[in-house]
Design an enzyme around this catalytic site. Structure first.
Site, PDB file in Angstrom:
ATOM      1  N   GLU A 159       0.842  -1.204   0.000  1.00  0.00           N
ATOM      2  CA  GLU A 159       0.000   0.000   0.000  1.00  0.00           C
ATOM      3  C   GLU A 159       0.876   1.252   0.000  1.00  0.00           C
ATOM      4  O   GLU A 159       1.791   1.363   0.796  1.00  0.00           O
ATOM      5  CB  GLU A 159      -0.918  -0.026   1.230  1.00  0.00           C
ATOM      6  CG  GLU A 159      -1.889   1.124   1.277  1.00  0.00           C
ATOM      7  CD  GLU A 159      -2.606   1.324  -0.058  1.00  0.00           C
ATOM      8  OE1 GLU A 159      -3.295   0.394  -0.502  1.00  0.00           O
ATOM      9  OE2 GLU A 159      -2.454   2.390  -0.668  1.00  0.00           O
ATOM     10  N   LYS A 214       8.156  -1.605  -2.517  1.00  0.00           N
ATOM     11  CA  LYS A 214       7.597  -0.818  -1.419  1.00  0.00           C
ATOM     12  C   LYS A 214       8.725  -0.253  -0.541  1.00  0.00           C
ATOM     13  O   LYS A 214       8.720   0.929  -0.184  1.00  0.00           O
ATOM     14  CB  LYS A 214       6.642  -1.690  -0.587  1.00  0.00           C
ATOM     15  CG  LYS A 214       6.077  -1.009   0.627  1.00  0.00           C
ATOM     16  CD  LYS A 214       5.199   0.165   0.281  1.00  0.00           C
ATOM     17  CE  LYS A 214       5.022   1.056   1.473  1.00  0.00           C
ATOM     18  NZ  LYS A 214       4.241   2.240   1.199  1.00  0.00           N
ATOM     19  N   GLY A 267       8.800  11.918  10.121  1.00  0.00           N
ATOM     20  CA  GLY A 267       8.271  11.035  11.155  1.00  0.00           C
ATOM     21  C   GLY A 267       7.347  10.026  10.490  1.00  0.00           C
ATOM     22  O   GLY A 267       7.437   9.782   9.291  1.00  0.00           O
ATOM     23  N   CYS A 270       6.371   4.640   9.012  1.00  0.00           N
ATOM     24  CA  CYS A 270       6.942   3.861   7.903  1.00  0.00           C
ATOM     25  C   CYS A 270       8.414   4.148   7.583  1.00  0.00           C
ATOM     26  O   CYS A 270       9.207   3.226   7.490  1.00  0.00           O
ATOM     27  CB  CYS A 270       6.107   4.071   6.648  1.00  0.00           C
ATOM     28  SG  CYS A 270       4.463   3.377   6.813  1.00  0.00           S
ATOM     29  N   PHE A 271       8.765   5.417   7.373  1.00  0.00           N
ATOM     30  CA  PHE A 271      10.080   5.710   6.799  1.00  0.00           C
ATOM     31  C   PHE A 271      11.229   5.100   7.611  1.00  0.00           C
ATOM     32  O   PHE A 271      12.066   4.395   7.066  1.00  0.00           O
ATOM     33  CB  PHE A 271      10.281   7.228   6.662  1.00  0.00           C
ATOM     34  CG  PHE A 271       9.568   7.838   5.474  1.00  0.00           C
ATOM     35  CD1 PHE A 271       8.844   7.060   4.596  1.00  0.00           C
ATOM     36  CD2 PHE A 271       9.638   9.205   5.232  1.00  0.00           C
ATOM     37  CE1 PHE A 271       8.188   7.611   3.501  1.00  0.00           C
ATOM     38  CE2 PHE A 271       8.997   9.770   4.147  1.00  0.00           C
ATOM     39  CZ  PHE A 271       8.269   8.977   3.282  1.00  0.00           C
TER      40      PHE A 271
END
Ligand code: NAD
Ligand code: UDX
Length: 451
Positions: A159, A214, A267, A270-271
């Site tokens: 996603e 992804k 922030g 995910c990253f």
């Protein structure tokens, strides 16, 4: 293979909005979202959704009770589905092999076991969570323990939604990526998306490419933010203006204008997690130079957060002991109530540790959440306060730090604010999200990132 009944395991920031949009756009498909967290499921069944996203309430209202259901009966939802999305959390491991870097697959594993036990007939399993490359292999190993009468296909369909724009991103995605081995299973999932996504935006690949893409996409995005943040310090040192530089650079069509906004550091859930995972995988596959290259993106981010906090302290005469400092915004970006890895956390910890009285205002984050995020700071209880509005937070403050770029902060009346703050008060615009000219005209002192 035709998908008529979808179950999604994981009713979080991805599972909830993604399934709401699928149900909205595919009224002929029954969609059930399940979660082990009963409180979360209960909230999805009320008007107070657990996830704040612009436009989400309306989508949920249209589909809920018709073909969108939220339930805690996981086994039943698995048994009745012909397609199961796994959308559970995949945090960084905190213990064991790869702790601090590798992805913790325990929730993926327990879902896979539950699916192996409860599924009936043939089921398409869709990896929606962000996963290390080759996780599909591990899921298939677990599923192989199911009885012979059961069969599975595993697809990777990562996603790409960003929080704050999730509904828009889901309704109008740049691309939908589906990786798999079995053409029939891939086609069945393609048919679902074709209900609203143009054919040319649906990309099919092998499973490993989809899983890898992804991680690669998030790494590239994070890298751009670290690149512009590194240059923000260089701009401050030289008199260049980071927004002007970003504009000039971004107008080159080979570079593009997005993700060039300097700030307080990136922030979000995910990253950091995904770049750490990439670093771990590169080390695992014997590629230390590649690992070091991506590790630097994270180090730059940590440096930027610390650098901004130090700027606050330096400009306030080298000490913030006992000084009231308003922190405007706590969410990791605007239009979300999510605070995972929010750079405001590091900022507040730094200021609290230096003895400041920190007063936080965020339009969507509760004080209970803010306290929970800062619970490790020993000075938290005594010196942390909340305010109902930006104006209230700034009352009597020596400084205000703009930590999230909420639209409501763009229109603050700085003239009125200046009369409420201490004499000689500072504004630290860590997001470049206010009108600097009108702010300076009030007599307030201004520090802005990259200016
Ligand atoms: P989240 O923590 O908000 O939601 C995950 C949910 O899964 C939780 O409610 C948890 O209770 C539930 N869960 C965990 N194990 C379970 C189990 N065995 N059975 C039932 N429920 C279980 O996480 P999220 O932000 O929605 O992220 C989910 C995945 O999507 C992660 O892999 C993340 O990296 C990825 N992703 C997130 C975003 C984002 O913007 N948040 C975007 C793209 C991809
Ligand atoms: C990200 C990816 O964008 C998305 O595709 C993926 O599915 C999940 O991770 P998200 O973390 O929700 O999405 O938000 P994003 O808009 O990417 O912002 C991440 C962080 O970078 C935020 O803290 C944001 O403030 C910061 N950022 C982003 C900048 O500082 N400058 C920018 O130019 C862009």
């Amino acid at each position: 293979m035709k998908i008529q009944k979808i179950t999604c395991i994981g009713a979080g920031y991805v599972g909830g909005p993604t399934m709401a949009v699928i149900a909205d756009r595919c009224p002929h498909i029954q969609v059930t979202v399940v979660d082990a967290n009963a409180e979360r499921i209960e909230a999805w069944n009320t008007d107070h959704l657990p996830v704040y996203e612009p436009g989400l309430d309306a989508v949920v209202k249209r589909a809920r009770g018709r073909n969108l259901h939220f339930s805690t009966n996981i086994d039943e939802a698995i048994a009745s589905a012909d397609c199961i999305f796994i959308s559970v959390n995949t945090p960084t491991k905190t213990e064991g092999e790869g702790a601090g870097k590798a992805c913790d697959l325990r929730f993926i594993e327990s879902c896979s076991r539950q699916i192996a036990r409860a599924a009936e007939n043939h089921t398409i399993i869709v990896e929606k969570s962000t996963l290390p490359v080759r996780t599909a292999e591990k899921i298939l190993e677990v599923l192989a323990t199911a009885g012979r009468e059961k069969s599975f296909d595993v697809l990777s369909n990562p996603e790409f939604l960003a929080e704050g724009t999730a509904v828009k991103d889901l309704e109008n995605p740049d691309r939908v990526l589906i990786g798999g081995q079995n053409e029939a299973a891939i086609q069945a999932l393609v048919e679902v998306y074709l209900n609203w996504v143009p054919k040319e935006r649906i990309l099919t690949t092998n499973v490993w490419s989809a899983e890898m893409s992804k991680l690669a996409a998030n790494a590239f995005l994070a890298q751009r933010v670290s690149s512009i943040n590194s240059l923000s310090a260089f701009c401050e040192a030289t008199g260049a203006d980071v927004d002007e530089v970003a504009r000039a650079v971004g107008m080159d069509t080979r570079i593009g204008s997005k993700f060039l906004k300097a700030g307080l550091g990136f922030g979000g859930s995910c990253f950091k997690k995904d770049v750490l995972n990439l670093v771990y995988l590169c080390e695992h596959y014997g590629l230390p130079e590649v690992a070091t290259y991506w590790q630097q993106v994270l180090e730059m981010n940590e440096w930027q957060k610390k650098r901004v906090a130090q700027k606050v302290i330096q400009n306030l005469g080298g000490t913030v002991q006992g000084k009231r400092i308003a922190v405007l915004g706590f969410a990791f970006k605007k239009d979300t109530n999510d605070t995972r890895e929010a750079p405001a956390i590091a900022l507040c910890e730094h200021l609290l540790a230096a003895g400041a009285n920190v007063v936080v205002h965020d339009p969507k984050v509760s004080f209970v959440k803010i306290q929970a995020d800062l619970k490790h700071s020993p000075f938290m209880a005594k010196n942390l306060h909340s305010a109902e509005s930006a104006e209230q937070a700034c009352q009597g403050a020596s400084a205000a730090v703009l930590a999230t770029e909420w639209d409501s902060f763009r229109h603050l009346d700085w003239k009125a604010m200046a009369t409420k703050m201490s004499a000689g008060a500072w504004i630290f615009d860590a997001r470049n999200c206010t009108d600097h000219r009108s702010l300076k005209a009030t007599g307030l002192k201004l520090w802005a990132v990259g200016k």
